[in-house]
Design a protein around this motif. Sequence first.
Motif, short mmCIF file in Angstrom:
data_model
loop_
_atom_site.label_atom_id
_atom_site.label_comp_id
_atom_site.label_asym_id
_atom_site.label_seq_id
_atom_site.Cartn_x
_atom_site.Cartn_y
_atom_site.Cartn_z
N TRP A 1 -10.86 4.30 -2.30
CA TRP A 1 -12.11 4.12 -2.74
C TRP A 1 -12.24 3.02 -3.55
O TRP A 1 -13.29 2.47 -4.09
N GLY A 2 -11.02 2.11 -3.71
CA GLY A 2 -11.38 0.81 -4.41
C GLY A 2 -11.33 1.26 -6.17
O GLY A 2 -11.52 0.31 -6.79
N PHE A 3 -10.92 2.32 -6.53
CA PHE A 3 -11.11 2.56 -7.92
C PHE A 3 -10.01 1.78 -8.65
O PHE A 3 -8.91 1.56 -8.16
N GLN A 4 -10.13 1.46 -9.89
CA GLN A 4 -9.06 0.64 -10.80
C GLN A 4 -8.03 1.53 -10.92
O GLN A 4 -8.23 2.60 -11.50
N SER A 5 -6.89 1.20 -10.63
CA SER A 5 -5.82 2.19 -10.70
C SER A 5 -5.57 2.91 -12.03
O SER A 5 -5.27 3.83 -12.46
N HIS B 1 0.84 -1.19 0.21
CA HIS B 1 0.11 -0.11 0.07
C HIS B 1 0.98 1.41 -0.08
O HIS B 1 0.75 2.06 0.76
N ASN C 1 -7.17 4.19 -5.38
CA ASN C 1 -7.29 2.71 -5.32
C ASN C 1 -7.36 2.51 -3.59
O ASN C 1 -8.53 1.73 -3.26
N TYR C 2 -6.45 2.85 -2.91
CA TYR C 2 -6.60 2.53 -1.49
C TYR C 2 -7.81 3.15 -0.89
O TYR C 2 -8.61 2.62 0.14
N ASP D 1 -3.72 -2.52 -15.04
CA ASP D 1 -4.97 -3.25 -14.53
C ASP D 1 -4.73 -4.53 -15.01
O ASP D 1 -5.30 -5.46 -14.32
#
Length: 194
Positions: free
Chosen positions: A44-48, A27, A41-42, A86
């Motif tokens: 809200w979990g969005f695709q980096s 992380h 991403n950390y 991804d």
Amino acid sequence: MKKKIAIIGFGSTMISIGINGFILPFHLINGGFFGISLLFNYLWGFQSGLTFILLNIPVYLFALKIEPEYFYNGLFGVIVSGTMVDLLIPLNGLIHLPIISSVIIGAVIIGIGMGVMLRNHISPGGMDLLALLFAKWTKLNVGVIMVAMDMGVILTGLFVLHDPRLLYSLLIISIIGLMATVITLFRRESIFTN
């Protein structure tokens, strides 16, 4: 054209391996829009990778007006880099190393990928494109400019996530900046004369 495609493929793959295999498991973040994408991403979990591509849109619209050559050379680099990040997400957790080893190896791999792309006037995206433009305008080395911008991203990450491990990210951006500086110095004159 084939050479550029090969360079983008190589650079994007190296960046993606470094991020997914060595940075993401702890992380941590690197600099630039990749670092901001990892923060998203950390949090809200969005695709980096997708976030990285979307963050680049305003910068590339700016580049299209100011330096069209950088826009065209970099657009493909952004799309491939974001997609590769991804696609190679399964590497996350496959490599088990102590954090310091992971940081050093990951940063060297990312730095090589970015350095090779920047040396050939191809931006991996975002702040790196801004760094290329500033380097052309100011005659400063692109690697030095990247480190300064990346410091801002790391400090933001420390403030938002309150995770002391993010201090390792300072080492990451230092190594990436060093690698990019060394690799781009080999053809410094051609970078500024085009």
